[in-house]
Design a protein around this motif. Structure first.
Motif, PDB file in Angstrom:
ATOM      1  N   PRO A   1      15.619   5.884  -6.228  1.00 22.15           N
ATOM      2  CA  PRO A   1      15.020   4.756  -6.952  1.00 22.15           C
ATOM      3  C   PRO A   1      14.621   5.057  -8.383  1.00 22.15           C
ATOM      4  O   PRO A   1      14.424   4.123  -9.171  1.00 22.15           O
ATOM      5  CB  PRO A   1      13.786   4.421  -6.099  1.00 22.15           C
ATOM      6  N   SER A   2      14.520   6.328  -8.736  1.00 24.22           N
ATOM      7  CA  SER A   2      14.113   6.673 -10.100  1.00 24.22           C
ATOM      8  C   SER A   2      15.268   6.629 -11.090  1.00 24.22           C
ATOM      9  O   SER A   2      15.040   6.609 -12.306  1.00 24.22           O
ATOM     10  CB  SER A   2      13.490   8.070 -10.131  1.00 24.22           C
TER      11      SER A   2
ATOM     12  N   ASP B   1       4.328   7.854  -1.091  1.00 27.98           N
ATOM     13  CA  ASP B   1       3.754   9.089  -1.616  1.00 27.98           C
ATOM     14  C   ASP B   1       3.206   8.951  -3.026  1.00 27.98           C
ATOM     15  O   ASP B   1       2.661   9.924  -3.571  1.00 27.98           O
ATOM     16  CB  ASP B   1       4.817  10.199  -1.596  1.00 27.98           C
ATOM     17  N   ASN B   2       3.347   7.768  -3.637  1.00 28.00           N
ATOM     18  CA  ASN B   2       2.927   7.605  -5.037  1.00 28.00           C
ATOM     19  C   ASN B   2       2.505   6.162  -5.265  1.00 28.00           C
ATOM     20  O   ASN B   2       3.337   5.274  -5.407  1.00 28.00           O
ATOM     21  CB  ASN B   2       4.079   7.979  -5.978  1.00 28.00           C
ATOM     22  N   ALA B   3       1.216   5.932  -5.303  1.00 30.73           N
ATOM     23  CA  ALA B   3       0.689   4.576  -5.426  1.00 30.73           C
ATOM     24  C   ALA B   3       1.002   3.938  -6.764  1.00 30.73           C
ATOM     25  O   ALA B   3       0.785   2.723  -6.930  1.00 30.73           O
ATOM     26  CB  ALA B   3      -0.831   4.588  -5.207  1.00 30.73           C
TER      27      ALA B   3
ATOM     28  N   ASP C   1      11.486   7.620   3.376  1.00 30.97           N
ATOM     29  CA  ASP C   1      12.000   8.960   3.096  1.00 30.97           C
ATOM     30  C   ASP C   1      12.612   9.057   1.697  1.00 30.97           C
ATOM     31  O   ASP C   1      13.694   9.619   1.508  1.00 30.97           O
ATOM     32  CB  ASP C   1      13.033   9.337   4.159  1.00 30.97           C
ATOM     33  N   GLY C   2      11.928   8.495   0.717  1.00 30.07           N
ATOM     34  CA  GLY C   2      12.370   8.580  -0.666  1.00 30.07           C
ATOM     35  C   GLY C   2      13.417   7.574  -1.072  1.00 30.07           C
ATOM     36  O   GLY C   2      13.810   7.525  -2.244  1.00 30.07           O
ATOM     37  N   LYS C   3      13.890   6.762  -0.148  1.00 29.60           N
ATOM     38  CA  LYS C   3      14.897   5.747  -0.453  1.00 29.60           C
ATOM     39  C   LYS C   3      14.264   4.357  -0.408  1.00 29.60           C
ATOM     40  O   LYS C   3      13.298   4.132   0.330  1.00 29.60           O
ATOM     41  CB  LYS C   3      16.068   5.822   0.527  1.00 29.60           C
ATOM     42  N   LEU C   4      14.851   3.438  -1.162  1.00 25.49           N
ATOM     43  CA  LEU C   4      14.383   2.060  -1.176  1.00 25.49           C
ATOM     44  C   LEU C   4      15.417   1.178  -0.487  1.00 25.49           C
ATOM     45  O   LEU C   4      16.557   1.066  -0.943  1.00 25.49           O
ATOM     46  CB  LEU C   4      14.164   1.580  -2.613  1.00 25.49           C
ATOM     47  N   TYR C   5      15.034   0.551   0.618  1.00 24.30           N
ATOM     48  CA  TYR C   5      15.909  -0.345   1.363  1.00 24.30           C
ATOM     49  C   TYR C   5      15.572  -1.792   1.016  1.00 24.30           C
ATOM     50  O   TYR C   5      14.399  -2.158   0.891  1.00 24.30           O
ATOM     51  CB  TYR C   5      15.767  -0.118   2.864  1.00 24.30           C
TER      52      TYR C   5
ATOM     53  N   VAL D   1       0.854  -1.184   0.000  1.00 26.12           N
ATOM     54  CA  VAL D   1       0.000   0.000   0.000  1.00 26.12           C
ATOM     55  C   VAL D   1       0.888   1.231   0.000  1.00 26.12           C
ATOM     56  O   VAL D   1       2.056   1.182   0.401  1.00 26.12           O
ATOM     57  CB  VAL D   1      -0.937   0.035   1.234  1.00 26.12           C
ATOM     58  N   ALA D   2       0.308   2.366  -0.459  1.00 27.38           N
ATOM     59  CA  ALA D   2       1.005   3.652  -0.426  1.00 27.38           C
ATOM     60  C   ALA D   2       0.554   4.404   0.818  1.00 27.38           C
ATOM     61  O   ALA D   2      -0.515   5.022   0.833  1.00 27.38           O
ATOM     62  CB  ALA D   2       0.714   4.454  -1.689  1.00 27.38           C
ATOM     63  N   ALA D   3       1.358   4.351   1.868  1.00 26.69           N
ATOM     64  CA  ALA D   3       0.907   4.773   3.191  1.00 26.69           C
ATOM     65  C   ALA D   3       0.499   6.238   3.268  1.00 26.69           C
ATOM     66  O   ALA D   3      -0.377   6.596   4.061  1.00 26.69           O
ATOM     67  CB  ALA D   3       2.011   4.500   4.210  1.00 26.69           C
ATOM     68  N   ASN D   4       1.108   7.110   2.434  1.00 27.60           N
ATOM     69  CA  ASN D   4       0.855   8.546   2.554  1.00 27.60           C
ATOM     70  C   ASN D   4       0.146   9.142   1.351  1.00 27.60           C
ATOM     71  O   ASN D   4      -0.006  10.366   1.279  1.00 27.60           O
ATOM     72  CB  ASN D   4       2.178   9.292   2.755  1.00 27.60           C
TER      73      ASN D   4
END
Length: 834
Positions: free
Chosen positions: A441-442, A372-374, A424-428, A302-305
Motif C-alpha cells: 500500500p505504500s 500496526d500504524n494508526a 498482514d500488510g496488504k490492503l484488500y 481503528v488500528a487493531a495492533n
C-alpha cells in the motif's frame, strides 16, 4: 474493518439518510411495493434523481421488487422461500421419485469469470459485498457475491470455489471466519438471518434471526469467541454470548446498524455507529451517544495492533451521498475533533476530491486503518484514498476507469467500493466489480491494485441476447459491470460500461451488436464489441430502468425500442419514428412474433397491448383476461397466436392460443416462486421453458398438467432471461448473480436417470408394448404412474420374466413414469407414448 450495505433484491438497501421514509418501509417488510413506490416517487420529486440522491439504487431495488412481488404486491421472506423449496422437493420426491431432477437439463457455466475491457469503461466481474481472511493463513479467503453466494479460495485468490449453489438463499452481505477455528464461518444475509458452517462452508445451518434488515457485519471477540456482535440494517446492534445461537439487541438507538468495532486491546470497549456514534465500556451492556457529529451515516476505523495509539478512533461521515467529514478521537471515542477537509469530496468521482456532490454513500463508503500504524488511514467511495499523517491529508490511489488510472499513475479497481480491510500488510478492497489487493500500500503506481476476482462467477445479468449462429455469440447486460460479449470461442470482452441492460446480436451479422444502459441509453458496435458508438434516443426521451430493445425478424436494419411509445428505426437506430400511441408511463416489455414481424406485444405493469401494424401510427389494442403484473412475454416461434406471459399473480403463467382472446392458467404444479422469464421451444410439442427465482422448468403437450424441473447443475439463482440458439440446440439462461449458463434443449429420448442394475426400457409403438429389461435376476416390482402420480399398473416378483413386456395399448398419449424396485433400491424411468 469491513461492512456491507443493502441492495437486496428482496428487501432493502441504504443510500442516504435514514429519515427517508421509503427506506424504512422497505426494511419493515410490512408495505406493498406499490406503497413504497408512491413514497419514493414523492421523495425524489423533491430531491431530484441525480448522483448522490439514491435514485439509481432505488431503481435497482424497484425493478427486482416488481418482478418478485406476489399477487398482493408483497415481497416474500427468505424463510418463505426456504420452506417453499423444501416443500417442492418433497412433492417431486413423493410423486416422481426425483425423475424430474434428471431430465435432459445439463447446465454448464459459461462465465464471465474475469473482465477484459475493450470499449467498456468500468469493467469488473461482479459485486463483492463481503470479505473475510483467515488471520492465521492469509491464503484462506472467503468472499460473498451479493446474489451469487459464498466463495472460498485457499491460495490467496488465485482460484475460487463456490460453497452455496444448492441452498435456498444465496444472498450475502457479511462474512466472518472464527479467529480461533478457521473451519467455522458465519454468514449474514437478508431479513436479519445468520448462517453458520463448522466444516469450511461445505454445509450450512441457519443459526439465528436478529430481525428485519440485512446483517451488515459480524464481529467475534478474539479473546472469547462465544461472544459475538452484529449490526443489522433497520435493527441496531446485537450481541450473542453463545457463539451466535441466540442474540439480544444491545443498542436499538443505532437503528441503521452500520458498523461495530472493538477498542484495540480491550474488547469490553465497543464502538458502534448508525447515523450517530455510540460508545460502550462494559461489553455492550450500556451505550452512550457521543456528540460532536453531523447526522449522516458513519463508518469506524481503528488500528487493531497499535499499542502506542490504542485510543485513536476515526469516523468517516457522509452527507447526502457525498463526503461529509472525518473525525478523530485520541481518548477511545469519548470526544472527537473534526479534521479540516473543507470543500473536499473523497467519496465522489473526481480525482482531485472536488466538491461536486457526487457519491453513493453509505452503499459505497468505508474506512480502514493499518493495524500496526494508526497514522495510515484509507477511505473510499467511488475511488480509494490514502493518508499517512493521521487523516490530515489524503492522496488518491485508484480511479474508476482503467485508462485514466494508468495515465494518472495510480491503480485501477472497479468503482463503488464497499469494503476496505488491512491484513498482514496488504490492503484488500471489495467493490461492485470484484475483489482487489494492494500488495504494498505504500507504493502508489499504475499497478497498485492486483485483481483477485478471476474465477468468481457472480455476474448479475439483467438481460441477454443470443445469436442464431453455431457457435453462438452472446451479449449480456449486467448490474454495475456494463455489457459484455461472449464470442464463438467462449471468450468474453466488455464493450459497454455503467449498468448494462437489454441487447441483441444482429440476426444477419453477428459482428453487429446492440446494447443499452439504464434508462434507455442506446448503443451499437459494428466490430464485435471492439468499439461502440451511442445511438440517439427517440425524441431525446428517457426510458425505463430496462428499456425494451428488439430487432425485426426478417427486415435488415429494422429495430424497435419502447419508451412511452414504441419507436421504429429502419437504419439501425440512427433515426426513429413512433409506431404506437402514447402509453403514458414507459413500457416494460416489447416482443415481436418471430414468424410475423408485423405482430407485436408491449406491456407496462399489468397492461398488455397488441398491434398488427394497421395505419401510419397504429393503435395498439389492450389485451385482457389474465391477472398480475407482467414479467415476461414469449411468442411461439412458428405460431404467432400462441403467446405465454409470466406474471406476478398466483397463477404464475398464462398461455393463449388465439392471439389473446382467451387465456389459460399454466400454474399447474409450479412451486410458489416468482415467474421471471419465458421462451418457447421450436418443437412439435409446443415446449415452453420458465425461469423463476429458483430454477428452470419445462412443460409441453406430452407432459400433461405438470412442469418438469430442468435444473441439473444449475444453481438456485434468479433467472433473469432465457433464450434459445436453434443452430446449436442450446438453451441459455442469464442469471442475476451467477452469470451465463447453458444446456442442451429438452429431448425426451435422451433422459438420464439414476443408476440401478442398468435397467433398459424399450417402447414398441407397433404392438403397443413396452419392454423392460434389467441385468440381474432380482425379484423386482414394476409400477407405472401417469404424470399426475396415479398408479396405472403394478406387478411384482418379476425375476422369472426378464425381459418383461407390458401392454400399454389402453394408455393415452402422454408422459408416464415407470418405477422398478427391489429391497436394495429403486429407479424411475420416463415413458412417453405418442
Amino acid at each position: 474493518m469491513k461492512k456491507n450495505y443493502l441492495t437486496s433484491i428482496l428487501f432493502a438497501f441504504f443510500l442516504c439518510a435514514w429519515s427517508q421514509e421509503y427506506k424504512q418501509m422497505i426494511i419493515s417488510g410490512e408495505y406493498t411495493v406499490q406503497e413504497i413506490q408512491t413514497e419514493a416517487e414523492a421523495y425524489f420529486a423533491i430531491e431530484g434523481t441525480g448522483r448522490g440522491t439514491g435514485f439509481k439504487p432505488y431503481k435497482r431495488w424497484e425493478y427486482q421488487a416488481l418482478q418478485n412481488m406476489d399477487e398482493n404486491g408483497m415481497l416474500k421472506t427468505p424463510e418463505f422461500y426456504f420452506n417453499e423449496l423444501e416443500n417442492y422437493n418433497a412433492y417431486i420426491n413423493e410423486n416422481f421419485n426425483s425423475v424430474a431432477r434428471t431430465t435432459t437439463g445439463n447446465w454448464e457455466e459459461m462465465g464471465p469469470l474475469s473482465w477484459n475491457a475493450t470499449s467498456g469503461w468500468n469493467p469488473g466481474v461482479g459485486r463483492v459485498t463481503s470479505i473475510s481472511i483467515d488471520q492465521s493463513n492469509t491464503d484462506h479467503i472467503i468472499v460473498g457475491g451479493e446474489t451469487g453466494g459464498v466463495w472460498r479460495s485457499m491460495d490467496g485468490g488465485n482460484n475460487w470455489s463456490v460453497l452455496t449453489d444448492n441452498l435456498s438463499n444465496i444472498l450475502v452481505y457479511s462474512l466472518t471466519i472464527d479467529p480461533t477455528n478457521s473451519s467455522i464461518y458465519y454468514w449474514g444475509t437478508t431479513s436479519g438471518t445468520i448462517f453458520k458452517s463448522t466444516d469450511s462452508g461445505n454445509t450450512w445451518n441457519i443459526l439465528a434471526d436478529v430481525g428485519s434488515g440485512n446483517v451488515n457485519k459480524i464481529l467475534i471477540d478474539p479473546t472469547d469467541t462465544t461472544k459475538m456482535y452484529c449490526s443489522a440494517e433497520g435493527g441496531g446492534i446485537f450481541k450473542s454470548t453463545n457463539s451466535g445461537t441466540t442474540w439480544s439487541m444491545i443498542n436499538p438507538a443505532a437503528f441503521n446498524g452500520y458498523d461495530v468495532e472493538f477498542k484495540p486491546g480491550d474488547t469490553n470497549t465497543i464502538y458502534a455507529s448508525g447515523n450517530a456514534f455510540f460508545l460502550s465500556t462494559d461489553g455492550g451492556a450500556n451505550f452512550t451517544q457521543v456528540g460532536g457529529f453531523n447526522g449522516g451515516p458513519k463508518m469506524i476505523g481503528v488500528a487493531a495492533n497499535d499499542a502506542i495509539n490504542p485510543g485513536v478512533v476515526y469516523v468517516l461521515e457522509s452527507s447526502s451521498g457525498a463526503f461529509g467529514a472525518i473525525y478523530k478521537s485520541f481518548d477511545s471515542g469519548a470526544t472527537f475533533t473534526e479534521v479540516d477537509h473543507t470543500a473536499k469530496n473523497y467519496l465522489g468521482y473526481s480525482t482531485t476530491a472536488a466538491d461536486d456532490g457526487g457519491g453513493q454513500a453509505p452503499r459505497d463508503m468505508d474506512i480502514t486503518v493499518n493495524p500496526d500504524n494508526a497514522n495510515e488511514v484509507v477511505i473510499a467511495g467511488i475511488n480509494t484514498w490514502r493518508s499517512t499523517n493521521g487523516g490530515l491529508t489524503f492522496g488518491i490511489t485508484s480511479q474508476w476507469q482503467p485508462g485514466f488510472a494508468s495515465g494518472l499513475g495510480i491503480g485501477y479497481c472497479h468503482p463503488d467500493v464497499d469494503i476496505l480491510e488491512f491484513v498482514d500488510g496488504k490492503l484488500y478492497v471489495g467493490t461492485d466489480g470484484g475483489i482487489y489487493v494492494a500488495d504494498d500500500p505504500s507504493d502508489v503506481n499504475a499497478s497498485y491494485y492486483r485483481d483477485l476476482s478471476s474465477g468468481l462467477g457472480i455476474r448479475q445479468f439483467y438481460k441477454i441476447g443470443v445469436s442464431q449462429t453455431n457457435p453462438a455469440v452472446v451479449t449480456g447486460g449486467s448490474q454495475d459491470n456494463g455489457t459484455s460479449l461472449m464470442d464463438g470461442n467462449g471468450n468474453w470482452i466488455d464493450w459497454l460500461g455503467a449498468d448494462g441492460m437489454e441487447g441483441f446480436v444482429d440476426k444477419d451479422n453477428s459482428s453487429i451488436i446492440y446494447g443499452t444502459t439504464q434508462f434507455g441509453g442506446l448503443f451499437r458496435s459494428l466490430n464485435s464489441g471492439a468499439g461502440s458508438s451511442g445511438l440517439p434516443s427517440p425524441d431525446n426521451k428517457s426510458g425505463n430502468w430496462i428499456t425494451p430493445f428488439e430487432q425485426h425478424p426478417t427486415e435488415p436494419n429494422t429495430i424497435y425500442t419502447g419508451y412511452d411509445q414504441v419507436y421504429e428505426s429502419d437504419d439501425g437506430g440512427l433515426t426513429w419514428s413512433p409506431v404506437s400511441q402514447d402509453f403514458g408511463p414507459n413500457l416494460d416489455h416489447l416482443k415481436i412474433a418471430p414468424s410475423n414481424g408485423n405482430l407485436m406485444y408491449a406491456a407496462r405493469g399489468g397492461f398488455l397491448y397488441k398491434n398488427s401494424f394497421v395505419g401510419i401510427i397504429p393503435t395498439w389494442n389492450q389485451v385482457t383476461g389474465f391477472n398480475g403484473s407482467i414479467n415476461s412475454i414469449a411468442i411461439h416461434p412458428t405460431d404467432p397466436d400462441r403467446v405465454a406471459i409470466a406474471t406476478t399473480s398466483s397463477q404464475k403463467v398464462y398461455v393463449t392460443t388465439n392471439g389473446g382472446t382467451t387465456w389459460t392458467s399454466y400454474q399447474y404444479d409450479l412451486p410458489n416462486f416468482s415467474a421471471r422469464a419465458l421462451v418457447w421451444a421450436n418443437n412439435a410439442d409446443n415446449g415452453l421453458y420458465l425461469g423463476m427465482n429458483y430454477g428452470v422448468y419445462y412443460i409441453d403437450d406430452t407432459t400433461g398438467n405438470s412442469w418438469l424441473p430442468f435444473n441439473n447443475g444449475l444453481p438456485n439463482v434468479i433467472i433473469s432471461e432465457l433464450e434459445i440458439n436453434e443452430a446449436e440446440g442450446k438453451l441459455y439462461a442469464g442469471t442475476y448473480g451467477r452469470g451465463l449458463w447453458r444446456t442442451d434443449i429438452y429431448d425426451p429420448l435422451s433422459v438420464a436417470e439414476f443408476e440401478f442394475n442398468t435397467v433398459q426400457l424399450s417402447p414398441n409403438p407397433a404392438k403397443d408394448l413396452v419392454t423392460l429389461s434389467w441385468d440381474k435376476p432380482d425379484d423386482v416390482a414394476v409400477r407405472i404412474f401417469n404424470s399426475e402420480g396415479k398408479l396405472l399398473y403394478f406387478s411384482k416378483n418379476e425375476s422369472l420374466i426378464n425381459p418383461k413386456q407390458i401392454d400399454v395399448s389402453q394408455f393415452a398419449t402422454g408422459l408416464y413414469f415407470v418405477k422398478i424396485n427391489n429391497t436394495r433400491g429403486e429407479i424411475t424411468k420416463k415413458l412417453i407414448i405418442k
